[in-house]
Design a protein around this motif. Structure first.
Motif, PDB file in Angstrom:
ATOM      1  N   GLY A  99       0.705  -1.159  -0.092  1.00  0.00           N
ATOM      2  CA  GLY A  99      -0.091   0.041   0.023  1.00  0.00           C
ATOM      3  C   GLY A  99       0.795   1.205   0.173  1.00  0.00           C
ATOM      4  O   GLY A  99       0.061   2.396  -0.143  1.00  0.00           O
ATOM      5  N   MET A 100       2.305   1.209   0.271  1.00  0.00           N
ATOM      6  CA  MET A 100       2.980   2.335   0.203  1.00  0.00           C
ATOM      7  C   MET A 100       3.650   2.662  -1.229  1.00  0.00           C
ATOM      8  O   MET A 100       3.497   1.658  -2.170  1.00  0.00           O
ATOM      9  CB  MET A 100       4.105   1.967   1.068  1.00  0.00           C
ATOM     10  N   THR A 101       4.418   3.928  -1.348  1.00  0.00           N
ATOM     11  CA  THR A 101       4.857   4.230  -2.640  1.00  0.00           C
ATOM     12  C   THR A 101       6.058   4.943  -2.382  1.00  0.00           C
ATOM     13  O   THR A 101       6.300   5.531  -1.153  1.00  0.00           O
ATOM     14  CB  THR A 101       4.028   5.157  -3.396  1.00  0.00           C
ATOM     15  N   LYS A 102       6.997   5.142  -3.116  1.00  0.00           N
ATOM     16  CA  LYS A 102       8.178   5.892  -3.170  1.00  0.00           C
ATOM     17  C   LYS A 102       8.672   6.378  -4.319  1.00  0.00           C
ATOM     18  O   LYS A 102       8.531   5.914  -5.336  1.00  0.00           O
ATOM     19  CB  LYS A 102       9.257   4.905  -2.605  1.00  0.00           C
ATOM     20  N   VAL A 103       8.940   7.653  -4.383  1.00  0.00           N
ATOM     21  CA  VAL A 103       9.431   8.387  -5.519  1.00  0.00           C
ATOM     22  C   VAL A 103      10.982   7.964  -5.751  1.00  0.00           C
ATOM     23  O   VAL A 103      11.621   8.233  -4.676  1.00  0.00           O
ATOM     24  CB  VAL A 103       9.333   9.970  -5.417  1.00  0.00           C
ATOM     25  N   LEU A 104      11.359   7.723  -6.887  1.00  0.00           N
ATOM     26  CA  LEU A 104      12.813   7.400  -7.314  1.00  0.00           C
ATOM     27  C   LEU A 104      13.267   8.022  -8.292  1.00  0.00           C
ATOM     28  O   LEU A 104      12.527   8.375  -9.485  1.00  0.00           O
ATOM     29  CB  LEU A 104      12.757   5.945  -7.668  1.00  0.00           C
ATOM     30  N   ALA A 105      14.453   8.828  -8.314  1.00  0.00           N
ATOM     31  CA  ALA A 105      15.030   9.430  -9.240  1.00  0.00           C
ATOM     32  C   ALA A 105      16.273   8.712  -9.840  1.00  0.00           C
ATOM     33  O   ALA A 105      17.240   8.548  -9.133  1.00  0.00           O
ATOM     34  CB  ALA A 105      15.605  10.946  -8.787  1.00  0.00           C
ATOM     35  N   LEU A 125      10.634   8.058 -11.107  1.00  0.00           N
ATOM     36  CA  LEU A 125       9.584   6.937 -11.133  1.00  0.00           C
ATOM     37  C   LEU A 125       8.606   6.949  -9.749  1.00  0.00           C
ATOM     38  O   LEU A 125       9.407   7.625  -8.882  1.00  0.00           O
ATOM     39  CB  LEU A 125      10.358   5.515 -11.130  1.00  0.00           C
ATOM     40  N   LEU A 126       7.546   6.243  -9.835  1.00  0.00           N
ATOM     41  CA  LEU A 126       6.867   6.056  -8.675  1.00  0.00           C
ATOM     42  C   LEU A 126       6.869   4.471  -8.433  1.00  0.00           C
ATOM     43  O   LEU A 126       6.437   3.696  -9.165  1.00  0.00           O
ATOM     44  CB  LEU A 126       5.491   6.558  -8.768  1.00  0.00           C
ATOM     45  N   LEU A 127       7.493   3.968  -7.415  1.00  0.00           N
ATOM     46  CA  LEU A 127       7.552   2.540  -7.139  1.00  0.00           C
ATOM     47  C   LEU A 127       6.372   2.422  -6.142  1.00  0.00           C
ATOM     48  O   LEU A 127       6.111   3.094  -5.142  1.00  0.00           O
ATOM     49  CB  LEU A 127       9.023   2.288  -6.463  1.00  0.00           C
ATOM     50  N   ILE A 128       5.508   1.229  -6.513  1.00  0.00           N
ATOM     51  CA  ILE A 128       4.321   1.088  -5.879  1.00  0.00           C
ATOM     52  C   ILE A 128       4.114  -0.310  -5.435  1.00  0.00           C
ATOM     53  O   ILE A 128       4.593  -1.119  -6.006  1.00  0.00           O
ATOM     54  CB  ILE A 128       3.138   1.405  -6.671  1.00  0.00           C
ATOM     55  N   GLY A 155      -1.330  10.467  -5.440  1.00  0.00           N
ATOM     56  CA  GLY A 155      -2.778  10.327  -6.250  1.00  0.00           C
ATOM     57  C   GLY A 155      -3.350   8.918  -5.301  1.00  0.00           C
ATOM     58  O   GLY A 155      -2.581   8.067  -4.867  1.00  0.00           O
ATOM     59  N   GLU A 156      -4.635   8.976  -5.256  1.00  0.00           N
ATOM     60  CA  GLU A 156      -5.125   7.833  -4.948  1.00  0.00           C
ATOM     61  C   GLU A 156      -5.134   6.545  -5.540  1.00  0.00           C
ATOM     62  O   GLU A 156      -5.153   6.414  -6.742  1.00  0.00           O
ATOM     63  CB  GLU A 156      -6.773   7.921  -4.788  1.00  0.00           C
ATOM     64  N   ILE A 157      -4.729   5.565  -5.122  1.00  0.00           N
ATOM     65  CA  ILE A 157      -4.482   4.102  -5.493  1.00  0.00           C
ATOM     66  C   ILE A 157      -5.589   3.260  -5.267  1.00  0.00           C
ATOM     67  O   ILE A 157      -5.889   2.872  -3.831  1.00  0.00           O
ATOM     68  CB  ILE A 157      -3.354   3.395  -5.197  1.00  0.00           C
ATOM     69  N   CYS A 158      -6.265   2.585  -6.143  1.00  0.00           N
ATOM     70  CA  CYS A 158      -7.415   1.639  -5.838  1.00  0.00           C
ATOM     71  C   CYS A 158      -7.115   0.363  -6.800  1.00  0.00           C
ATOM     72  O   CYS A 158      -7.152   0.555  -7.900  1.00  0.00           O
ATOM     73  CB  CYS A 158      -8.608   2.375  -6.125  1.00  0.00           C
ATOM     74  N   ALA A 159      -6.955  -0.830  -6.095  1.00  0.00           N
ATOM     75  CA  ALA A 159      -6.565  -1.842  -6.921  1.00  0.00           C
ATOM     76  C   ALA A 159      -5.578  -1.691  -7.821  1.00  0.00           C
ATOM     77  O   ALA A 159      -4.460  -1.285  -7.298  1.00  0.00           O
ATOM     78  CB  ALA A 159      -7.588  -2.258  -7.721  1.00  0.00           C
ATOM     79  N   ALA A 160      -5.342  -1.880  -8.823  1.00  0.00           N
ATOM     80  CA  ALA A 160      -4.324  -1.455  -9.795  1.00  0.00           C
ATOM     81  C   ALA A 160      -4.506  -0.263 -10.614  1.00  0.00           C
ATOM     82  O   ALA A 160      -4.106  -0.024 -11.614  1.00  0.00           O
ATOM     83  CB  ALA A 160      -3.985  -2.580 -10.832  1.00  0.00           C
ATOM     84  N   HIS A 216      -5.945  16.520 -11.779  1.00  0.00           N
ATOM     85  CA  HIS A 216      -7.243  16.643 -12.285  1.00  0.00           C
ATOM     86  C   HIS A 216      -7.980  15.560 -12.620  1.00  0.00           C
ATOM     87  O   HIS A 216      -8.759  15.219 -13.619  1.00  0.00           O
ATOM     88  CB  HIS A 216      -6.830  17.132 -13.957  1.00  0.00           C
ATOM     89  N   GLY A 217      -7.479  14.197 -11.953  1.00  0.00           N
ATOM     90  CA  GLY A 217      -8.461  13.041 -11.735  1.00  0.00           C
ATOM     91  C   GLY A 217      -8.135  11.968 -13.117  1.00  0.00           C
ATOM     92  O   GLY A 217      -8.881  11.152 -13.157  1.00  0.00           O
ATOM     93  N   ALA A 218      -7.532  12.333 -13.970  1.00  0.00           N
ATOM     94  CA  ALA A 218      -7.104  11.194 -14.934  1.00  0.00           C
ATOM     95  C   ALA A 218      -6.703  10.076 -14.118  1.00  0.00           C
ATOM     96  O   ALA A 218      -6.006   9.964 -13.074  1.00  0.00           O
ATOM     97  CB  ALA A 218      -6.026  11.592 -15.764  1.00  0.00           C
ATOM     98  N   ARG A 219      -7.241   9.045 -14.714  1.00  0.00           N
ATOM     99  CA  ARG A 219      -6.855   7.396 -14.112  1.00  0.00           C
ATOM    100  C   ARG A 219      -6.024   6.599 -15.032  1.00  0.00           C
ATOM    101  O   ARG A 219      -5.925   6.924 -16.408  1.00  0.00           O
ATOM    102  CB  ARG A 219      -7.856   6.794 -13.707  1.00  0.00           C
TER     103      ARG A 219
END
Length: 105
Positions: free
Chosen positions: A16-22, A28-31, A54-59, A66-69
């Motif tokens: 459920g966690m994320t990490k930003v990587l340069a 990148l966003l590691l999820i 951003g909200e993460i729900c399932a995949a 602006h809400g793009a998924r």
């Protein structure tokens, strides 16, 4: 040059966690979704804003601006205002190290 890069120990990013990587001029966003790791470009294809936060729900991840998924596994855009997919990067775990595969430029 395409290569696998170790980014962090797998046990440092709980489900459920994320990490930003340069990495190599790419952010990148590691999820971690239920113990499975994914890496996506941390940039919405709509306006270039960060997907981090951003909200993460399932995949799916929803752009906080602006809400793009987007589909986290494939990078496919799922809703406007974005119309272009985002980049995804292969991830593997070797000896408890999360590794991301960076494509050739």
């Amino acid at each position: 040059m395409a290569k696998w890069i170790s980014v962090l120990p797998a046990d440092e990013l709980s489900a459920g966690m994320t990490k930003v990587l340069a990495l190599d001029q790419i952010e990148l966003l590691l999820i971690n979704i239920a113990g499975e790791f994914f890496a996506i470009e941390n940039r919405c294809s709509h306006d270039g804003g960060e997907l981090n936060g951003g909200e993460i729900c399932a995949a799916e991840i929803t752009c906080p601006r602006h809400g793009a998924r987007f589909n986290i596994k494939t990078g496919a855009v799922l809703s406007a205002p974005a119309f272009e997919n985002i980049a995804t990067y292969p991830v593997r775990i070797i000896d408890n190290e999360v590794q991301v595969f960076l494509h050739e430029k």
